[in-house]
Design a protein around this motif. Structure first.
Motif, PDB file in Angstrom:
ATOM      1  N   VAL A 134       0.845  -1.200   0.000  1.00 33.55           N
ATOM      2  CA  VAL A 134       0.000   0.000   0.000  1.00 33.55           C
ATOM      3  C   VAL A 134       0.882   1.251   0.000  1.00 33.55           C
ATOM      4  CG1 VAL A 134      -1.732   1.301   1.281  1.00 33.55           C
ATOM      5  CG2 VAL A 134      -1.930  -1.182   1.081  1.00 33.55           C
ATOM      6  N   HIS A 135       1.875   1.293   0.858  1.00 30.46           N
ATOM      7  CA  HIS A 135       2.797   2.430   0.886  1.00 30.46           C
ATOM      8  C   HIS A 135       3.465   2.608  -0.473  1.00 30.46           C
ATOM      9  CE1 HIS A 135       6.138   4.960   2.552  1.00 30.46           C
ATOM     10  NE2 HIS A 135       6.769   4.409   1.523  1.00 30.46           N
ATOM     11  N   ASN A 136       4.005   1.524  -1.023  1.00 27.64           N
ATOM     12  CA  ASN A 136       4.743   1.617  -2.274  1.00 27.64           C
ATOM     13  C   ASN A 136       3.851   2.052  -3.429  1.00 27.64           C
ATOM     14  OD1 ASN A 136       6.929   0.759  -0.804  1.00 27.64           O
ATOM     15  ND2 ASN A 136       6.896  -1.338  -1.566  1.00 27.64           N
ATOM     16  N   THR A 137       2.611   1.578  -3.432  1.00 30.88           N
ATOM     17  CA  THR A 137       1.699   1.967  -4.515  1.00 30.88           C
ATOM     18  C   THR A 137       1.302   3.430  -4.395  1.00 30.88           C
ATOM     19  OG1 THR A 137       0.863  -0.312  -4.556  1.00 30.88           O
ATOM     20  CG2 THR A 137      -0.444   1.350  -5.703  1.00 30.88           C
ATOM     21  N   THR A 138       1.146   3.913  -3.170  1.00 27.37           N
ATOM     22  CA  THR A 138       0.873   5.339  -2.966  1.00 27.37           C
ATOM     23  C   THR A 138       1.985   6.182  -3.581  1.00 27.37           C
ATOM     24  OG1 THR A 138      -0.243   4.811  -0.873  1.00 27.37           O
ATOM     25  CG2 THR A 138       0.359   7.104  -1.239  1.00 27.37           C
ATOM     26  N   ALA A 139       3.215   5.735  -3.377  1.00 24.55           N
ATOM     27  CA  ALA A 139       4.360   6.469  -3.923  1.00 24.55           C
ATOM     28  C   ALA A 139       4.439   6.330  -5.437  1.00 24.55           C
ATOM     29  CB  ALA A 139       5.639   5.979  -3.270  1.00 24.55           C
ATOM     30  N   GLU A 140       4.246   5.114  -5.945  1.00 25.32           N
ATOM     31  CA  GLU A 140       4.377   4.880  -7.383  1.00 25.32           C
ATOM     32  C   GLU A 140       3.323   5.640  -8.186  1.00 25.32           C
ATOM     33  OE1 GLU A 140       4.104   0.668  -7.404  1.00 25.32           O
ATOM     34  OE2 GLU A 140       6.099   0.395  -6.518  1.00 25.32           O
ATOM     35  N   LEU A 141       2.107   5.760  -7.618  1.00 26.54           N
ATOM     36  CA  LEU A 141       1.058   6.514  -8.302  1.00 26.54           C
ATOM     37  C   LEU A 141       1.161   8.013  -8.037  1.00 26.54           C
ATOM     38  CD1 LEU A 141      -2.079   4.203  -7.811  1.00 26.54           C
ATOM     39  CD2 LEU A 141      -0.906   4.721  -9.957  1.00 26.54           C
ATOM     40  N   ASP A 142       2.125   8.366  -7.191  1.00 28.57           N
ATOM     41  CA  ASP A 142       2.314   9.770  -6.826  1.00 28.57           C
ATOM     42  C   ASP A 142       1.006  10.373  -6.328  1.00 28.57           C
ATOM     43  OD1 ASP A 142       3.672  12.125  -6.428  1.00 28.57           O
ATOM     44  OD2 ASP A 142       3.356  12.856  -8.476  1.00 28.57           O
ATOM     45  N   VAL A 143       0.365   9.642  -5.403  1.00 27.22           N
ATOM     46  CA  VAL A 143      -0.908  10.107  -4.840  1.00 27.22           C
ATOM     47  C   VAL A 143      -0.641  11.299  -3.930  1.00 27.22           C
ATOM     48  CG1 VAL A 143      -2.857   9.512  -3.366  1.00 27.22           C
ATOM     49  CG2 VAL A 143      -1.947   7.817  -4.980  1.00 27.22           C
ATOM     50  N   LYS A 144      -1.281  12.402  -4.209  1.00 27.24           N
ATOM     51  CA  LYS A 144      -1.150  13.600  -3.370  1.00 27.24           C
ATOM     52  C   LYS A 144      -2.204  13.593  -2.263  1.00 27.24           C
ATOM     53  CE  LYS A 144       2.036  15.713  -5.930  1.00 27.24           C
ATOM     54  NZ  LYS A 144       2.152  14.775  -7.051  1.00 27.24           N
ATOM     55  N   HIS A 145      -3.418  13.225  -2.626  1.00 25.05           N
ATOM     56  CA  HIS A 145      -4.540  13.231  -1.688  1.00 25.05           C
ATOM     57  C   HIS A 145      -5.475  12.085  -2.050  1.00 25.05           C
ATOM     58  CE1 HIS A 145      -3.451  17.310  -0.361  1.00 25.05           C
ATOM     59  NE2 HIS A 145      -3.258  17.573  -1.641  1.00 25.05           N
ATOM     60  N   GLN A 146      -6.307  11.723  -1.124  1.00 28.90           N
ATOM     61  CA  GLN A 146      -7.360  10.766  -1.422  1.00 28.90           C
ATOM     62  C   GLN A 146      -8.690  11.500  -1.459  1.00 28.90           C
ATOM     63  OE1 GLN A 146      -6.137   8.611   2.382  1.00 28.90           O
ATOM     64  NE2 GLN A 146      -8.340   8.164   2.364  1.00 28.90           N
ATOM     65  N   ALA A 147      -9.493  11.142  -2.452  1.00 29.14           N
ATOM     66  CA  ALA A 147     -10.788  11.808  -2.608  1.00 29.14           C
ATOM     67  C   ALA A 147     -11.782  11.329  -1.559  1.00 29.14           C
ATOM     68  CB  ALA A 147     -11.336  11.548  -4.005  1.00 29.14           C
ATOM     69  N   ARG A 148     -11.684  10.036  -1.235  1.00 27.85           N
ATOM     70  CA  ARG A 148     -12.597   9.478  -0.245  1.00 27.85           C
ATOM     71  C   ARG A 148     -11.952   9.601   1.137  1.00 27.85           C
ATOM     72  NH1 ARG A 148     -12.962   6.725  -4.855  1.00 27.85           N
ATOM     73  NH2 ARG A 148     -15.008   6.013  -5.589  1.00 27.85           N
ATOM     74  N   GLU A 149     -12.699  10.029   2.076  1.00 28.49           N
ATOM     75  CA  GLU A 149     -12.184  10.144   3.435  1.00 28.49           C
ATOM     76  C   GLU A 149     -12.032   8.743   4.040  1.00 28.49           C
ATOM     77  OE1 GLU A 149     -13.372  12.271   7.710  1.00 28.49           O
ATOM     78  OE2 GLU A 149     -14.512  12.713   5.876  1.00 28.49           O
ATOM     79  N   TYR A 150     -10.954   8.572   4.777  1.00 37.54           N
ATOM     80  CA  TYR A 150     -10.749   7.310   5.480  1.00 37.54           C
ATOM     81  C   TYR A 150     -11.944   7.009   6.375  1.00 37.54           C
ATOM     82  CZ  TYR A 150      -9.205   4.228   9.236  1.00 37.54           C
ATOM     83  OH  TYR A 150      -9.140   3.219  10.174  1.00 37.54           O
ATOM     84  N   ARG A 151     -12.414   5.754   6.318  1.00 40.75           N
ATOM     85  CA  ARG A 151     -13.596   5.358   7.078  1.00 40.75           C
ATOM     86  C   ARG A 151     -13.232   4.217   8.028  1.00 40.75           C
ATOM     87  NH1 ARG A 151     -18.639   2.813   3.912  1.00 40.75           N
ATOM     88  NH2 ARG A 151     -17.097   1.142   3.707  1.00 40.75           N
ATOM     89  N   PRO A 152     -13.142   4.506   9.330  1.00 37.00           N
ATOM     90  CA  PRO A 152     -12.821   3.424  10.283  1.00 37.00           C
ATOM     91  C   PRO A 152     -13.954   2.409  10.353  1.00 37.00           C
ATOM     92  CG  PRO A 152     -13.433   5.404  11.471  1.00 37.00           C
ATOM     93  CD  PRO A 152     -13.358   5.798  10.012  1.00 37.00           C
ATOM     94  N   LYS A 153     -13.589   1.211  10.805  1.00 34.31           N
ATOM     95  CA  LYS A 153     -14.577   0.141  10.945  1.00 34.31           C
ATOM     96  C   LYS A 153     -14.901  -0.041  12.427  1.00 34.31           C
ATOM     97  CE  LYS A 153     -12.469  -2.159   6.957  1.00 34.31           C
ATOM     98  NZ  LYS A 153     -11.185  -1.461   6.954  1.00 34.31           N
TER      99      LYS A 153
END
Length: 1013
Positions: A134-153
């Motif tokens: 997950v960390h590596n994919t965030t970096a590889e896609l150069d994600v700046k922000h997430q559109a969906r807010e994190y939703r705890p369970k």
């Protein structure tokens, strides 16, 4: 093109896919090589690796498991259509686009959905080790922000398992863990409740790990792409900022989340990547091989100082991503508080610490005196099946070249020598006919007298997977209804010690009905007429009478073997530990020859070796009649070659084996015994008899990593280094030689066994000068045709070799490809005659006692009891009693009983279990206080002297004490599995609101401009 999950076949785990180039596909306008029918993602990944270009994102896909199709991040365009590349087959002239706005939108939309389930607090996460998908994919896609807010369970962390924890709030619902559990381990515990408002992973359909059928194999933890499933040994130990109070840690996480909106993920990830890089300075990752059973699982052990952070399997040739509870978690013995750290000399009834110089002085004086007074054959040596090949070789060299005796053996005598004998008689080599790859490819697997789900669990996963998904047939013959018996297409219970009879009965039926392979026999096997005559007594009527197996079952088994596209027979101590063990192994091999099940992939005989290096200990010459590579000590040419290399004159006659050593001690002819890494008093049969012998020795050395029961009889105890503290090689059950590397320094004054042996040899005039085990292996290679091409360079890293290894390094994954290792190149039928067991039930000893291991423990538990979590799961030994016998005797689980035989007695608790039937008992080996070998006799196999552990008649006296159930409720045996074909991803796709990413206008993500820092 794209397929539904239900139609995608599971790949073989030990057989690489065929990726031979037979077509080319167009990727972003560039032609790249591919293989028709392979998964598109495989071709794309291979191209990215070969060109050092960026891979397409892939969160749920793991090559060893195959497609799951849950993350949707591997979206590409094929002929203009958005598809998951993990579920799309390569076709000729395929046009693929991995770039462009539409693909980018689809991939980012898919990953944004994932981030909705996962809080990125990487810098303070114990899993921030540069391998978090997950960390590596965030970096590889150069994600700046997430559109969906994190939703705890709305679920708590599950800390109920002793070894790992599950954090639902970090779980991205990729399904990797479920696929691993359902279809790699095939324990079938994990599922996902896709229909819930808040989906999560379930254990047996429930929310807690404890009490479920989870066997703590660790597959789920290994494949988890983030920190949702983590080893408890990592928590608070892995990172620079993780060993802090929970409240402070949560505040830091809040800070990270608070600064994400204005600055974006880029700077945050950069900080965490720096912290991860800093961890490399204090975290060692060392390749090693498991030190429990002989499957030969290899992996990296992560250590920080002496703390074992975790075991990380990746691409071991035998196991890949697989482990069992012992290999993954049972390493408590390495740093146990009772490790031996200095030599101990007997001082009356106690021991006192001495220096190595003092210890060597004592050894030199005693060895020389006894040799002078009584001759070299008054000394004997027992090598260890848990030590390295190099250490086994030096132990036999010490005995032969320095002392001058062939009195050398190892614990293969207790278990595997009859298998070796039976195979050497018939096909020449006493090892597995092929590899684990052949077992998983076979049309039929026949398991006889073996419990691989508990004794060889990773190997067994391959059978369970092929049986579940590839149509492999499974037949089990055993006294006890263990897991593989429950899964079998055919399961039958022969009477004790009659396996050779039903095998010969099946063979006669096959021959009578012309179901055999005459062309194969005519070309490749001698002695057919003699063998055919030997089968005449084994009519269906006679076979049923002796074995108790119905004739109809025998006929069905015969037809299954004859019809199968390759039959593999797996067998273990249920075959070998009988007076007729060698003959049963011979009958088994005869049956395979009769049906043409040698000289081909997916067939043959597979004696499942019990200890990590029991194969290697014998291969390297720790036996009384052979040098390394099974070269006979009474062969003048062989002996001359060793004498010339070693510069000594060698003894000419066969030495004493383990069994004969004990008799010789009591007879007064054997005065000195040196045991390395073997707890003889709890391993050999008839423990009381063995104890009387050990107590009579004039001088007794025991070398081990902890103070065993056998040490109590010793005059001198030497502290050995554990497997993680030395270099060397092990040889697995599939004849696979693999290197182990030193991860830790030896504890205290302990030393690697090879160093100790060399010190002793040099005190006795050996003049050895080995500086590293690689030099010992080089000597083995030049003296041993079977290992001619073995070298440490060829075994570097995860590389391995399966003997025979030719001088050019070519090895032999499949034996008998061109011929059999006999002078004329042909195998031999070897007729045998059935002889009843040595010890049968009587009016007094009216019950039959079977015995064996448990999944979570190894042997008596010398190593496993030193891991607290395993002791929690299974703290006690017990005897399994059938429900009908329990009713007859008026007992329930927890009742104490006395089990007595003509040789001894033990006090043990009852576990009522339907795994045993009638008057059959089963006693687990995991007890030092009340070991089962107090009950077993001194009867042995007629040819190899392997104890007849499985031929034991006993009585059972009910005692007044009623205790708690010896198997705690948290033990996995109380769980109820929830089998599924896999993740059942179609249920996710059926969720309201789900659509394929990139197919709706709203999927176009808008990246918020971040502050530049």
């Amino acid at each position: 093109m794209a397929e539904t999950a239900a139609l995608l076949p599971r790949p073989l785990l030990n057989t690489p896919a065929n990726i031979t180039t037979n077509t080319h596909i167009s990727v972003n306008g560039q032609s790249i090589p591919a293989h028709l029918g392979e998964l598109l993602i495989s071709a794309l990944n291979r191209h990215a690796e070969s060109t050092a270009t960026k891979k397409i994102p892939q969160v749920c896909y793991l090559p060893q498991m195959g497609p799951i199709q849950s993350c949707d991040t591997c979206m590409v365009q094929v002929s203009g259509e958005l598809v998951r590349s993990c579920a799309t087959r390569v076709t000729a002239n395929m046009h693929v686009a991995t770039e462009g706005e539409r693909v980018d939108i689809a991939q980012r939309e898919a990953f944004d959905r994932i981030l909705q389930n996962h809080m990125l607090y990487c810098t303070v996460c114990d899993n921030n080790n540069q391998n978090c998908t997950v960390h590596n994919t965030t970096a590889e896609l150069d994600v700046k922000h997430q559109a969906r807010e994190y939703r705890p369970k709305p679920y708590e962390k599950d800390m109920s398992n002793p070894f790992y924890r599950y954090d639902p709030d970090q779980c991205i619902l990729c399904g990797r863990c479920v696929e691993a559990c359902q279809n790699v381990q095939v324990n079938e515990t994990l599922t996902i409740e896709w229909e819930s408002e808040h989906p999560r992973v379930l254990w047996d359909g429930g929310h807690t790990i404890e009490g479920s059928s989870c066997v703590s194999c660790g597959h789920c933890v290994t494949v988890c792409p983030c920190n949702a499933l983590m080893e408890k040994s990592m928590l608070g130990h892995a990172g620079y900022l993780t060993d802090i109070p929970a409240g402070v840690l949560n505040d830091m996480i809040d800070v990270v989340k608070g600064i994400e909106p204005p600055i974006g993920y880029g700077p945050i990830l950069s900080l965490s990547e720096m912290e991860a890089e800093m961890r490399n300075a204090r975290t060692r990752r060392t390749k090693t091989v498991c030190t429990y059973c002989a499957v030969g699982c290899s992996f990296e052990v992560w250590t920080r100082d002496r703390h074992i952070l975790k075991i990380e399997p990746t691409h071991g040739p035998a196991n890949g991503i697989s482990t069992c509870i012992k290999g993954k978690f049972a390493w408590g013995h390495i740093n146990s508080s009772d490790r031996l750290t200095s030599p101990l000399l007997r001082d009356g009834d106690t021991f006192r610490e001495i220096s190595w110089e003092e210890a060597l002085d004592v050894i030199e004086a005693k060895f020389k005196q006894v040799k002078q007074d009584h001759g070299p054959d008054a000394l004997a040596f027992i090598a260890s099946s848990k030590c390295t090949n190099e250490e086994s070789f030096l132990m036999q060299k010490l005995a032969r070249a320095v002392i001058g005796t062939n009195n050398i053996d190892n614990c293969a005598r207790y278990c595997q020598n009859p298998a070796t004998m039976g195979l050497q008689r018939t096909v020449g080599y006493g090892g597995d006919s092929g590899s684990i790859a052949d077992i998983e490819r076979a049309g039929l697997v026949l398991i006889v007298g073996a419990n691989p789900a508990e004794n060889h669990p990773v190997l067994c996963t391959r059978i369970k997977r092929s049986h579940k998904h590839r149509g492999q047939r499974l037949i089990v013959a055993d006294l006890r209804k263990h897991e593989m018996a429950e899964r079998a297409d055919i399961f039958f219970r022969p009477n004790p010690s009659t396996d050779a009879v039903w095998m010969n009965g099946v063979a006669r039926y096959i021959l009578d009905h012309k179901l055999h392979k005459p062309e194969f026999i005519d070309q490749w096997v001698n002695n057919f007429d003699e063998y055919a005559r030997s089968l005449e007594p084994y009519t269906l009527e006679y076979t049923e009478q002796i074995t108790g197996v119905p004739a109809a079952t025998l006929i069905t088994v015969a037809n299954e073997i004859a019809a199968a596209d390759g039959t593999c027979i797996l067998f273990a101590m249920g075959v070998t530990q009988h007076c007729g063990g060698s003959d049963t192994a011979t009958s088994l091999s005869n049956l395979l020859l009769l049906t043409g099940n040698y000289m081909r992939p997916g067939a043959g005989a597979y004696p499942l070796r019990g200890h990590n290096n029991v194969q290697g200990a014998s291969d390297l010459g720790s036996m009384p009649n052979v040098f390394s590579g099974y070269q006979k000590v009474d062969d003048p040419d062989v002996r001359a070659r060793f004498e010339a290399d070693w510069g000594v004159t060698l003894p000419t006659t066969t030495g004493k084996d383990n069994h004969q050593m004990i008799d010789a001690i009591l007879e007064g002819t054997l005065k000195v015994l040196y045991i390395k890494g073997e707890d003889t008093i709890t391993s050999d049969s008839n423990a009381n008899y063995v104890a009387s012998a050990l107590a009579k020795l004039e001088f007794f050395i025991v070398q081990d990593i902890n103070f065993s029961e056998t040490c109590r009889y010793a005059d001198l105890v030497l502290p050995a280094a554990a497997s993680l503290e030395k270099d060397g090689t092990f040889t697995s059950t599939e004849r696979r030689i693999q290197r182990i590397y030193k991860a830790l320094e030896p504890l205290g004054e302990s030393k690697p066994d090879w160093e100790i042996i060399q010190l002793i040899a040099n005190r006795m005039g050996g003049n050895w000068n080995y500086k590293h085990p690689s030099e010992i292996m080089a000597e083995v290679a030049r003296l041993t045709p079977l290992f001619a091409g073995v070298s440490y360079e060829r075994l570097e890293g995860f590389n391995s070799l399966q003997w025979p290894v030719h001088a050019d390094g070519t090895d032999s994954p499949l034996l008998f490809v061109e011929k059999f290792p006999f002078p004329d190149g042909k195998a031999r039928f070897y007729p045998v005659e059935y002889i009843p067991p040595s010890e049968e039930t009587s009016a007094i000893f009216d019950l039959h006692l079977n015995n064996g291991r448990l999944l979570e423990h190894f042997e008596q538990g010398s190593m496993t009891f030193r891991t607290a979590g395993i002791k929690e799961i299974t703290p006690n030994g017990f005897v399994e009693v059938s429900p009908e016998l329990a009713t007859e005797r008026g007992i329930t689980s927890g009742r104490y009983v006395q089990i007595a035989s003509p040789h001894g007695k033990v006090r043990v608790q009852v576990l009522v279990s339907d795994r045993v039937q009638g008057k059959q008992l089963y006693m687990s080996l995991n007890s030092v206080e009340e070991p089962v070998n107090k009950l077993t006799s001194s009867y042995t196999d007629r040819y190899t002297h392997t104890p007849a552990f499985k031929e034991t008649a006993v009585s059972m006296t009910v005692l007044p004490e009623q205790g708690d159930n010896p198997l705690p409720r948290r033990n996995f045996r109380y769980g109820t599995r929830t089998p599924q074909t896999g993740v059942e991803i179609e249920r996710k796709w059926a969720q309201s609101g789900y659509h394929l990413p990139g197919t709706q206008p709203a999927d176009k993500l808008v990246q918020i401009k971040s502050i530049t820092v």
